[in-house]
Scaffold this motif. Structure first.
Motif, PDB file in Angstrom:
ATOM      1  N   UNK A 186     117.477  50.263 -55.025  1.00 20.54           N
ATOM      2  CA  UNK A 186     118.289  50.670 -54.101  1.00 20.54           C
ATOM      3  C   UNK A 186     117.661  51.753 -53.489  1.00 20.54           C
ATOM      4  N   UNK A 187     118.321  52.249 -52.313  1.00 29.43           N
ATOM      5  CA  UNK A 187     117.492  53.517 -51.615  1.00 29.43           C
ATOM      6  C   UNK A 187     118.481  54.429 -51.716  1.00 29.43           C
ATOM      7  N   UNK A 188     118.052  55.959 -51.510  1.00 30.47           N
ATOM      8  CA  UNK A 188     119.093  56.882 -51.566  1.00 30.47           C
ATOM      9  C   UNK A 188     118.392  58.222 -50.799  1.00 30.47           C
ATOM     10  N   UNK A 235     122.462  52.299 -38.449  1.00 26.92           N
ATOM     11  CA  UNK A 235     123.886  52.113 -38.142  1.00 26.92           C
ATOM     12  C   UNK A 235     124.237  50.565 -38.579  1.00 26.92           C
ATOM     13  N   UNK A 236     123.491  49.957 -39.169  1.00 29.35           N
ATOM     14  CA  UNK A 236     123.855  48.469 -39.568  1.00 29.35           C
ATOM     15  C   UNK A 236     125.023  48.605 -40.510  1.00 29.35           C
ATOM     16  N   UNK A 276     121.308  48.817 -50.663  1.00 27.65           N
ATOM     17  CA  UNK A 276     120.139  47.830 -50.755  1.00 27.65           C
ATOM     18  C   UNK A 276     119.515  47.546 -49.647  1.00 27.65           C
ATOM     19  N   UNK A 277     119.849  48.098 -48.486  1.00 25.16           N
ATOM     20  CA  UNK A 277     119.283  47.857 -47.090  1.00 25.16           C
ATOM     21  C   UNK A 277     118.163  48.843 -47.119  1.00 25.16           C
ATOM     22  N   UNK A 278     117.240  48.584 -46.078  1.00 21.11           N
ATOM     23  CA  UNK A 278     116.045  49.280 -45.850  1.00 21.11           C
ATOM     24  C   UNK A 278     116.646  50.591 -44.986  1.00 21.11           C
ATOM     25  N   UNK A 279     115.781  51.816 -45.348  1.00 19.90           N
ATOM     26  CA  UNK A 279     116.234  52.949 -44.685  1.00 19.90           C
ATOM     27  C   UNK A 279     116.454  52.636 -43.410  1.00 19.90           C
ATOM     28  N   UNK A 280     115.536  52.171 -42.692  1.00 18.93           N
ATOM     29  CA  UNK A 280     115.527  51.994 -41.083  1.00 18.93           C
ATOM     30  C   UNK A 280     116.792  51.417 -40.679  1.00 18.93           C
ATOM     31  N   UNK A 339     108.648  55.325 -51.881  1.00 18.63           N
ATOM     32  CA  UNK A 339     109.159  56.543 -50.942  1.00 18.63           C
ATOM     33  C   UNK A 339     108.789  56.157 -49.605  1.00 18.63           C
ATOM     34  N   UNK A 340     109.519  56.709 -48.688  1.00 18.64           N
ATOM     35  CA  UNK A 340     109.635  56.227 -47.456  1.00 18.64           C
ATOM     36  C   UNK A 340     110.052  57.496 -46.599  1.00 18.64           C
ATOM     37  N   UNK A 341     109.195  57.901 -45.527  1.00 10.85           N
ATOM     38  CA  UNK A 341     109.524  58.997 -44.719  1.00 10.85           C
ATOM     39  C   UNK A 341     110.289  58.288 -43.355  1.00 10.85           C
ATOM     40  N   UNK A 342     111.508  58.862 -43.179  1.00 16.94           N
ATOM     41  CA  UNK A 342     112.087  58.435 -41.872  1.00 16.94           C
ATOM     42  C   UNK A 342     112.248  59.639 -40.774  1.00 16.94           C
ATOM     43  N   UNK A 343     111.382  59.737 -39.973  1.00 16.75           N
ATOM     44  CA  UNK A 343     111.473  61.325 -39.245  1.00 16.75           C
ATOM     45  C   UNK A 343     112.636  61.176 -38.329  1.00 16.75           C
ATOM     46  N   UNK A 344     113.270  60.158 -37.817  1.00 18.43           N
ATOM     47  CA  UNK A 344     114.384  59.874 -37.078  1.00 18.43           C
ATOM     48  C   UNK A 344     115.585  60.228 -37.948  1.00 18.43           C
TER      49      UNK A 344
END
Length: 336
Positions: free
Chosen positions: A124-126, A82-83, A73-77, A101-106
């Motif tokens: 939800x995110x996956x 680690x939250x 349910x939380x955002x990818x960031x 769709x989101x890109x998270x380079x880290x």
């Protein structure tokens, strides 16, 4: 006269003010539209670039094929940081749509995060790498491809096909029945159908090896129109249509050539041979053995057809065509 000049001067000033205002407004509006256009164009370019590489984008529909699909349910960031996280479960056969769709380079696991929605209140995110093996495009053709690409199903088909062929050969030998390739009927369509299936299986495996992105694009955006895709896919779709047309011709010719019980057994044999061809040529092509094997199969199949299926004699008792002198295959009379 002075009043007339004053009024004229006043009208000129007003006209100039109105003209400057109109020109100013015309000057500002294109800049605002141009800025919005650049933002929209940039987003569209990103979306098109992602779609060309991943073959899906926002609003694409999937169906869950695994037992469960876990979304966060939380955002990818927040997840990457680690939250604390909370999850929700989507069950098998439920429909989901790509909401974002989101890109998270880290992210060291997978930089691509996909937000899925099953209804207006369930989001939800996956990770994309975790999503794709557990979902299938909602198109029926894509689902069909997914089913027949499953490894467990292929193993099951191999076992069932071997058992069916062994039992079928036992019945054929016991009852001296007709069999494709070896004791064939006069029609060439059964042999042609087996050859088409073998060639299609070889082409299918070849596309997966040499043009996987083209096949992946077809998997996500399937079509039955052979004239709207690239050449390898066009050839494959033509072979699929040829299977259907030739298959109908096989049923019609067998129905007119053999009694009902013999026709059913013969058609069962044709289906068994086609299943074995699909498995053998589909797997052997992955190891490059399928290409010379296909050439040999074409040669021996056509040769066997002209050897066994061609009728050169007529029974003197019943008038039916027979392949050789001796006992008639239809009435049992001796022909010398």
């Amino acid at each position: 006269m002075k009043k007339l000049v004053g009024k004229s001067f006043l009208w000129v000033c007003l006209s100039m003010l109105i003209g400057v205002g109109l020109l100013s407004s015309c000057y500002q509006k294109p800049h605002r539209h141009l800025a919005a256009y650049h933002v929209l164009k940039h987003k569209q370019a990103d979306s098109l670039l992602f779609s060309s590489k991943h073959h899906y984008s926002n609003n694409y529909n999937f169906i869950v094929k695994s037992d469960t699909l876990v979304l966060f349910k939380q955002q990818p960031e927040e997840i990457v940081s680690g939250l604390m996280i909370d999850s929700l479960i989507i069950k098998r056969h439920e429909h989901v749509v790509v909401a974002d769709i989101r890109m998270i380079p880290t992210d060291t696991i997978d930089s691509v995060w996909v937000q899925l929605a099953s209804d207006q209140h369930t989001f939800g995110w996956i990770h994309e790498s975790q999503m794709l093996p557990k979902v299938v495009p909602s198109d029926p053709i894509s689902q069909f491809i997914s089913i027949f690409s499953d490894t467990h199903l292929l193993i099951f088909l191999i076992i069932i096909s071997l058992i069916a062929v062994a039992y079928w050969l036992h019945l054929v030998q016991k009852e001296n029945a007709y069999i494709v390739h070896f004791r064939d009927i006069q029609s060439f369509y059964p042999t042609l159908l087996c050859l088409i299936v073998a060639a299609s299986a070889t082409l299918y495996a070849s596309m997966q090896m040499f043009v996987p992105e083209l096949w992946k694009q077809f998997y996500f955006h399937p079509t039955l129109n052979p004239f709207s895709v690239h050449f390898p896919l066009s050839l494959f779709l033509m072979s699929v249509w040829a299977m259907l047309i030739v298959g109908l011709a096989v049923v019609d010719d067998v129905r007119h050539s053999l009694p009902f019980s013999d026709a059913v057994m013969y058609l069962g044999g044709v289906v068994a041979v086609c299943a074995v061809n699909y498995i053998i040529f589909g797997l052997s092509t992955l190891y490059f053995i399928g290409y010379p094997l296909l050439i040999l199969y074409f040669y021996f199949s056509i040769r066997l057809y002209f050897k066994h299926a061609r009728r050169t004699f007529i029974c003197g008792n019943c008038g039916e065509e027979i392949s050789h002198k001796g006992r008639c295959e239809h009435c049992g009379a001796m022909n010398v």
